[in-house]
Motif scaffolding. Structure first.
Motif, PDB file in Angstrom:
ATOM      1  N   MET B   1      -3.324-106.034  74.938  1.00 55.36           N
ATOM      2  CA  MET B   1      -3.932-105.146  73.936  1.00 55.36           C
ATOM      3  C   MET B   1      -4.935-105.913  73.088  1.00 55.36           C
ATOM      4  SD  MET B   1      -3.081-101.924  73.520  1.00 55.36           S
ATOM      5  CE  MET B   1      -1.820-100.706  73.904  1.00 55.36           C
ATOM      6  N   SER B   2      -6.159-105.981  73.544  1.00 57.25           N
ATOM      7  CA  SER B   2      -7.153-106.653  72.711  1.00 57.25           C
ATOM      8  C   SER B   2      -8.437-105.852  72.750  1.00 57.25           C
ATOM      9  CB  SER B   2      -7.403-108.060  73.228  1.00 57.25           C
ATOM     10  OG  SER B   2      -7.988-107.973  74.504  1.00 57.25           O
ATOM     11  N   ILE B   3      -9.243-106.042  71.715  1.00 57.47           N
ATOM     12  CA  ILE B   3     -10.513-105.327  71.666  1.00 57.47           C
ATOM     13  C   ILE B   3     -11.531-106.256  71.012  1.00 57.47           C
ATOM     14  CG2 ILE B   3      -9.851-104.187  69.471  1.00 57.47           C
ATOM     15  CD1 ILE B   3     -11.444-101.734  70.499  1.00 57.47           C
ATOM     16  N   SER B   4     -12.683-106.425  71.668  1.00 54.56           N
ATOM     17  CA  SER B   4     -13.704-107.311  71.094  1.00 54.56           C
ATOM     18  C   SER B   4     -14.564-106.508  70.126  1.00 54.56           C
ATOM     19  CB  SER B   4     -14.572-107.889  72.206  1.00 54.56           C
ATOM     20  OG  SER B   4     -15.382-106.865  72.740  1.00 54.56           O
ATOM     21  N   LEU B   5     -15.346-107.232  69.333  1.00 54.28           N
ATOM     22  CA  LEU B   5     -16.201-106.563  68.361  1.00 54.28           C
ATOM     23  C   LEU B   5     -17.229-105.667  69.073  1.00 54.28           C
ATOM     24  CD1 LEU B   5     -16.392-106.497  65.319  1.00 54.28           C
ATOM     25  CD2 LEU B   5     -18.185-108.228  65.425  1.00 54.28           C
ATOM     26  N   THR B   6     -17.772-106.164  70.199  1.00 55.04           N
ATOM     27  CA  THR B   6     -18.735-105.366  70.973  1.00 55.04           C
ATOM     28  C   THR B   6     -18.086-104.067  71.439  1.00 55.04           C
ATOM     29  OG1 THR B   6     -19.554-107.460  71.803  1.00 55.04           O
ATOM     30  CG2 THR B   6     -20.377-105.467  72.878  1.00 55.04           C
ATOM     31  N   GLU B   7     -16.866-104.176  71.969  1.00 48.09           N
ATOM     32  CA  GLU B   7     -16.179-102.977  72.466  1.00 48.09           C
ATOM     33  C   GLU B   7     -15.942-101.975  71.336  1.00 48.09           C
ATOM     34  OE1 GLU B   7     -13.699-104.924  76.217  1.00 48.09           O
ATOM     35  OE2 GLU B   7     -12.863-104.994  74.197  1.00 48.09           O
ATOM     36  N   LEU B   8     -15.581-102.514  70.156  1.00 50.07           N
ATOM     37  CA  LEU B   8     -15.356-101.633  69.010  1.00 50.07           C
ATOM     38  C   LEU B   8     -16.637-100.892  68.637  1.00 50.07           C
ATOM     39  CD1 LEU B   8     -13.289-100.726  66.886  1.00 50.07           C
ATOM     40  CD2 LEU B   8     -14.133-102.547  65.404  1.00 50.07           C
ATOM     41  N   TRP B   9     -17.768-101.621  68.607  1.00 47.63           N
ATOM     42  CA  TRP B   9     -19.052-100.990  68.285  1.00 47.63           C
ATOM     43  C   TRP B   9     -19.439 -99.954  69.332  1.00 47.63           C
ATOM     44  CZ3 TRP B   9     -20.943-100.349  63.874  1.00 47.63           C
ATOM     45  CH2 TRP B   9     -20.865-101.345  62.894  1.00 47.63           C
ATOM     46  N   VAL B  10     -19.170-100.269  70.603  1.00 49.68           N
ATOM     47  CA  VAL B  10     -19.500 -99.319  71.679  1.00 49.68           C
ATOM     48  C   VAL B  10     -18.702 -98.036  71.491  1.00 49.68           C
ATOM     49  CG1 VAL B  10     -19.159 -98.884  74.144  1.00 49.68           C
ATOM     50  CG2 VAL B  10     -20.277-100.974  73.402  1.00 49.68           C
ATOM     51  N   ILE B  11     -17.405 -98.175  71.198  1.00 41.97           N
ATOM     52  CA  ILE B  11     -16.559 -96.987  71.035  1.00 41.97           C
ATOM     53  C   ILE B  11     -17.029 -96.152  69.847  1.00 41.97           C
ATOM     54  CG2 ILE B  11     -14.223 -96.215  70.416  1.00 41.97           C
ATOM     55  CD1 ILE B  11     -13.168 -98.558  72.127  1.00 41.97           C
ATOM     56  N   LEU B  12     -17.277 -96.816  68.711  1.00 43.33           N
ATOM     57  CA  LEU B  12     -17.688 -96.063  67.521  1.00 43.33           C
ATOM     58  C   LEU B  12     -19.088 -95.474  67.693  1.00 43.33           C
ATOM     59  CD1 LEU B  12     -16.318 -98.394  64.693  1.00 43.33           C
ATOM     60  CD2 LEU B  12     -15.324 -96.285  65.603  1.00 43.33           C
ATOM     61  N   GLY B  13     -20.024 -96.271  68.210  1.00 43.81           N
ATOM     62  CA  GLY B  13     -21.409 -95.811  68.372  1.00 43.81           C
ATOM     63  C   GLY B  13     -21.512 -94.676  69.374  1.00 43.81           C
ATOM     64  N   CYS B  14     -20.937 -94.879  70.563  1.00 43.71           N
ATOM     65  CA  CYS B  14     -21.020 -93.846  71.599  1.00 43.71           C
ATOM     66  C   CYS B  14     -20.233 -92.607  71.172  1.00 43.71           C
ATOM     67  CB  CYS B  14     -20.494 -94.375  72.926  1.00 43.71           C
ATOM     68  SG  CYS B  14     -21.532 -95.668  73.614  1.00 43.71           S
ATOM     69  N   GLY B  15     -19.131 -92.825  70.433  1.00 39.41           N
ATOM     70  CA  GLY B  15     -18.367 -91.687  69.920  1.00 39.41           C
ATOM     71  C   GLY B  15     -19.224 -90.844  68.990  1.00 39.41           C
ATOM     72  N   ALA B  16     -19.954 -91.519  68.088  1.00 41.53           N
ATOM     73  CA  ALA B  16     -20.807 -90.803  67.140  1.00 41.53           C
ATOM     74  C   ALA B  16     -21.913 -90.047  67.878  1.00 41.53           C
ATOM     75  CB  ALA B  16     -21.413 -91.782  66.141  1.00 41.53           C
ATOM     76  N   ILE B  17     -22.540 -90.705  68.863  1.00 36.56           N
ATOM     77  CA  ILE B  17     -23.634 -90.073  69.617  1.00 36.56           C
ATOM     78  C   ILE B  17     -23.125 -88.820  70.331  1.00 36.56           C
ATOM     79  CG2 ILE B  17     -25.135 -90.374  71.634  1.00 36.56           C
ATOM     80  CD1 ILE B  17     -25.272 -93.388  70.781  1.00 36.56           C
ATOM     81  N   THR B  18     -21.956 -88.958  70.959  1.00 38.89           N
ATOM     82  CA  THR B  18     -21.410 -87.839  71.723  1.00 38.89           C
ATOM     83  C   THR B  18     -21.031 -86.672  70.823  1.00 38.89           C
ATOM     84  OG1 THR B  18     -20.529 -89.477  73.239  1.00 38.89           O
ATOM     85  CG2 THR B  18     -19.752 -87.238  73.507  1.00 38.89           C
ATOM     86  N   VAL B  19     -20.338 -86.988  69.722  1.00 41.65           N
ATOM     87  CA  VAL B  19     -19.872 -85.896  68.871  1.00 41.65           C
ATOM     88  C   VAL B  19     -21.057 -85.177  68.211  1.00 41.65           C
ATOM     89  CG1 VAL B  19     -19.453 -86.924  66.590  1.00 41.65           C
ATOM     90  CG2 VAL B  19     -17.842 -85.279  67.521  1.00 41.65           C
ATOM     91  N   LEU B  20     -22.114 -85.928  67.882  1.00 46.84           N
ATOM     92  CA  LEU B  20     -23.289 -85.278  67.290  1.00 46.84           C
ATOM     93  C   LEU B  20     -23.968 -84.357  68.300  1.00 46.84           C
ATOM     94  CD1 LEU B  20     -24.881 -88.105  65.096  1.00 46.84           C
ATOM     95  CD2 LEU B  20     -23.651 -86.059  64.345  1.00 46.84           C
ATOM     96  N   SER B  21     -24.057 -84.808  69.582  1.00 49.44           N
ATOM     97  CA  SER B  21     -24.669 -83.954  70.610  1.00 49.44           C
ATOM     98  C   SER B  21     -23.892 -82.655  70.768  1.00 49.44           C
ATOM     99  CB  SER B  21     -24.686 -84.656  71.972  1.00 49.44           C
ATOM    100  OG  SER B  21     -25.218 -85.934  71.873  1.00 49.44           O
ATOM    101  N   ARG B  22     -22.586 -82.731  70.538  1.00 54.67           N
ATOM    102  CA  ARG B  22     -21.750 -81.542  70.714  1.00 54.67           C
ATOM    103  C   ARG B  22     -21.765 -80.632  69.494  1.00 54.67           C
ATOM    104  NH1 ARG B  22     -16.947 -85.036  73.239  1.00 54.67           N
ATOM    105  NH2 ARG B  22     -17.231 -84.481  75.406  1.00 54.67           N
ATOM    106  N   VAL B  23     -21.730 -81.262  68.299  1.00 53.02           N
ATOM    107  CA  VAL B  23     -21.475 -80.495  67.083  1.00 53.02           C
ATOM    108  C   VAL B  23     -22.756 -79.950  66.429  1.00 53.02           C
ATOM    109  CG1 VAL B  23     -20.778 -80.837  64.702  1.00 53.02           C
ATOM    110  CG2 VAL B  23     -19.236 -81.453  66.541  1.00 53.02           C
ATOM    111  N   LEU B  24     -23.843 -80.759  66.440  1.00 53.23           N
ATOM    112  CA  LEU B  24     -25.058 -80.305  65.758  1.00 53.23           C
ATOM    113  C   LEU B  24     -25.557 -78.940  66.234  1.00 53.23           C
ATOM    114  CD1 LEU B  24     -27.143 -83.551  65.060  1.00 53.23           C
ATOM    115  CD2 LEU B  24     -25.811 -82.146  63.469  1.00 53.23           C
TER     116      LEU B  24
END
Lengths: 234, 110
Positions: B1-24
């Motif tokens: 169970m480990s997560i690198s800083l890059t992976e964390l940014w990818v999850i948060l960034g891509c999550g934001a991009i995806t949810v905005l495409s859906r919700v806006l």
């Protein structure tokens, strides 16, 4: 599919699509495992990003150490079809509050969108918050859990495609497109068939010159414009 | 169970991009009246997107060349489509499709 729009009916209507989620979800988990992603990252991608094909692309880009900006742009391009689907689906929820609209929007996928379009053919163009939420939440949970289970099983199953589960998603879209074709009385069979042939040809020629995701988007938009013109002519 | 800083940014960034495409779009549609041409355009989105998604698994892309057919998927699509025509049930299409693919793989076809 009955015309009922309750939460319970939503759960029942979404069940056939669950096979697709399980098949592809397990596959994603296994791919993520072999790409050395931890369970936490797999769960993060599935529950926070929640975007089937984009997750595969993100995984391979992480493996190749691509820059963050490239990963973000790819994710946006792959998911840009969500903008079309959400705009289309949102029309059915204009009477609901903004909060409810945002809640529905958060969990829309290709599958739940397609399912909703089939449903509204049965209900005279009506959809409900309860029905859509049921479909969305079941799909979300099944997807997330399947990917995590896939990642855990990753080391155990050598070839998950042997049992044909990877075809579930394709089969589901074939079923949904067929049901759409026969039940959308508003557009009619001939017009829809013409548009389908146009989209298939456009996609076939476009994938030779651009990425698959881009071709999908261009073929879709071109197909809509073609349909509009054809409808005007008739 | 480990997560690198890059992976964390990818999850948060891509999550934001995806949810905005859906919700806006939901926020826009809720607050604006859409012109007739846009509604007409959108009425074709279901059939076009579903057709394109099917094509995605039936064709194999070759950059710079014409696409070829994904033979296994095309073969399995035949009984799946027939199941749809006969039963009009999504579940049957999926079940028959999976079974057809398992049979094809068993005999190493496609």
């Amino acid at each position: 599919m009955s015309p009922s729009l309750t939460f319970r009916t939503g759960v029942r209507d979404v069940l056939p699509t669950v096979f697709g989620y399980i098949g592809v979800g397990l596959a994603f988990g296994i791919v993520a495992h072999t790409s050395h992603l931890s369970l936490l990252v797999v769960a993060g991608l599935s529950f926070v990003v929640y975007a089937g094909s984009a997750q595969f692309i993100i995984t391979s880009m992480l493996l190749l150490h691509d820059p963050l900006s490239a990963i973000f742009i790819s994710t946006f391009l792959v998911n840009s079809r969500m903008i079309l689907m959400s705009t289309s689906l949102a029309q059915y929820f204009k009477h609901e509050s903004l909060t409810r609209n945002l809640l529905i929007g958060t969990l829309v996928t290709d599958e739940t969108f397609a399912l909703a379009m089939n449903k509204q053919n049965k209900t005279n163009g009506k959809l409900s918050f309860a029905w859509q939420s049921a479909a969305n939440v079941v799909a979300y949970l099944v997807w997330g859990v399947s990917t995590v289970v896939g990642a855990i099983l990753g080391g155990l199953i050598a070839d998950p495609t042997r049992f044909g589960f990877d075809f579930a998603l394709t089969a589901m879209f074939i079923g949904l497109v067929y049901l759409q074709l026969i039940s959308d009385k508003h557009l009619g069979m001939t017009l829809q068939l013409s548009v389908m042939v146009f989209v298939a040809l456009a996609y076939y020629f476009l994938i030779g010159v651009m990425s698959q995701n881009f071709a999908l988007l261009v073929a879709t938009v071109a197909g809509c414009l073609f349909g509009m013109e054809l409808k005007k002519c008739r | 169970m480990s997560i690198s800083l890059t992976e964390l940014w990818v999850i948060l960034g891509c999550g934001a991009i995806t949810v905005l495409s859906r919700v806006l779009p939901f926020a826009f549609v809720k607050s604006l009246n859409m012109p007739a041409w846009l509604i007409s355009f959108l009425s074709f989105v279901p059939i076009t997107i579903m057709t394109a998604l099917c094509c995605e698994s039936l064709f194999v892309a070759h950059a710079g060349h014409l696409a070829t057919l994904n033979v296994a998927n095309c073969l399995a699509a035949i009984p799946a489509t027939l199941a749809g025509v006969l039963t009009k049930s999504l579940l049957m299409v999926v079940v028959v499709g999976i079974m057809a693919m398992a049979v094809l793989r068993y005999f190493s076809i496609g």
